[in-house]
Structure formats: structure tokens, C-alpha cells
Design an enzyme around this catalytic site. Sequence first.
Site, PDB file in Angstrom:
ATOM      1  N   HIS A   1     -31.327  96.637 -33.442  1.00 22.36           N
ATOM      2  CA  HIS A   1     -31.192  97.597 -34.529  1.00 22.36           C
ATOM      3  C   HIS A   1     -31.994  98.850 -34.165  1.00 22.36           C
ATOM      4  CE1 HIS A   1     -34.820  95.191 -35.839  1.00 22.36           C
ATOM      5  NE2 HIS A   1     -35.300  96.417 -35.818  1.00 22.36           N
TER       6      HIS A   1
HETATM    7  P1  TYD Z   1     -35.549  90.620 -38.438  1.00 25.98           P
HETATM    8  O1  TYD Z   1     -35.403  92.074 -38.816  1.00 25.98           O
HETATM    9  O2  TYD Z   1     -34.316  89.815 -38.341  1.00 25.98           O
HETATM   10  O3  TYD Z   1     -36.369  90.514 -37.087  1.00 25.98           O
HETATM   11  P2  TYD Z   1     -35.984  91.089 -35.620  1.00 25.98           P
HETATM   12  O4  TYD Z   1     -35.674  92.516 -35.779  1.00 25.98           O
HETATM   13  O5  TYD Z   1     -37.204  90.900 -34.821  1.00 25.98           O
HETATM   14  O6  TYD Z   1     -34.857  90.275 -35.079  1.00 25.98           O
HETATM   15  O7  TYD Z   1     -36.559  89.962 -39.478  1.00 25.98           O
HETATM   16  C1  TYD Z   1     -36.634  88.565 -39.671  1.00 25.98           C
HETATM   17  C2  TYD Z   1     -36.972  88.277 -41.129  1.00 25.98           C
HETATM   18  O8  TYD Z   1     -38.270  88.745 -41.456  1.00 25.98           O
HETATM   19  C3  TYD Z   1     -36.011  88.926 -42.101  1.00 25.98           C
HETATM   20  O9  TYD Z   1     -35.749  88.000 -43.134  1.00 25.98           O
HETATM   21  C4  TYD Z   1     -36.788  90.095 -42.650  1.00 25.98           C
HETATM   22  C5  TYD Z   1     -38.216  89.627 -42.551  1.00 25.98           C
HETATM   23  N1  TYD Z   1     -39.176  90.715 -42.329  1.00 25.98           N
HETATM   24  C6  TYD Z   1     -40.076  91.046 -43.329  1.00 25.98           C
HETATM   25  O10 TYD Z   1     -40.073  90.475 -44.429  1.00 25.98           O
HETATM   26  N2  TYD Z   1     -40.985  92.028 -43.092  1.00 25.98           N
HETATM   27  C7  TYD Z   1     -41.034  92.676 -41.910  1.00 25.98           C
HETATM   28  O11 TYD Z   1     -41.900  93.560 -41.723  1.00 25.98           O
HETATM   29  C8  TYD Z   1     -40.090  92.330 -40.872  1.00 25.98           C
HETATM   30  C9  TYD Z   1     -40.094  93.041 -39.542  1.00 25.98           C
HETATM   31  C10 TYD Z   1     -39.185  91.341 -41.133  1.00 25.98           C
END
Ligand code: TYD
Length: 132
Positions: free
Chosen positions: A49
Amino acid sequence: MQIIKYEFQPHGDDRGQLVALEEMKEVPFDIKRVYYMYDTTEGVTRGRHAHKALEQILICVHGSCKILLDNGEEKVVVPLDKPNEGLYVSNVMWREMFDFSEDAVLMVLASELYDEEDYIRDYDEFLKYVGK
Ligand code: TYD
């Protein structure tokens, strides 16, 4: 594409190493959030992303991983494997994290609180956003 990799100066002595990071000093923004990934499943790619406004510094504080940065024109893969090394990731930059070692802990310093509205999760939408 300009890659900004910081080498943080550890405060080392005969007890070991310590790295201290302060906002607007070692880190070029106010740190509003810290999160970290660990126990990453073998072979997965995380991220995939971009963010409209968020700036981040990625630090692999233990183990190793690789980061793909893509500004819509150019892609670069940056390995991270030192606990005193930080990769700056600007806003409007597609990123993917992969090749995590089993013991990898990837810590992220972020300039904004978590905001789903700031995410661009679709690659074609990202290319449109950067005007490509
Ligand atoms: P996600 O965006 O899928 O992680 P990555 O980009 O590393 O693949 O995030 C995983 C989960 O964590 C999703 O349910 C959102 C949550 N999250 C938070 O609650 N706070 C945060 O700061 C981040 C980065 C993720």
C-alpha cells in the site's frame, strides 16, 4: 529514486549497544505512533500500500527483511538487517515488506496516528494518484 537510509549512532560501551531516537533530531518528523511486526509467517509479503500523507522510518531491530519502494516510476529493493539502520519512507510511496527472517522484528516510526483514510491500497489507484 533517492533512498534515504539513516545510520543511527549507537551509544556502545562494554555493556552493549543502545540507540536513542528523538523526533526532529535523528527522525525528521514528530513521532506520533510506533508499531512493530514479529512472528512473521515465512514467505509472506506485508504492506502492499501507499499513504497520502504518512511518513515513516522502518528499522529492522532484529533479524532481517527486504523493503520494496516504488514511486510509480521506479522500484528499488532495500535490505534491512542492522538494528541501528533506518529506512525513510516518504508519503506517496508504494511499499512492500518481504523476505523476513524467522527472528525478524520490524519496527516502524510513523508521523501520524493510524488512519485508514490515509491508505491507498489499490496499485492502479496509486498510479493514478501519482499521475502515472
Ligand atoms: P496492515 O495494514 O494489514 O499491516 P501491513 O501493512 O504491515 O500488512 O495492518 C494489520 C492490522 O493491524 C489491521 O487490522 C490494522 C491494524 N493496525 C492498527 O490497528 N494500527 C496500526 O498502526 C497499524 C499499522 C495496523
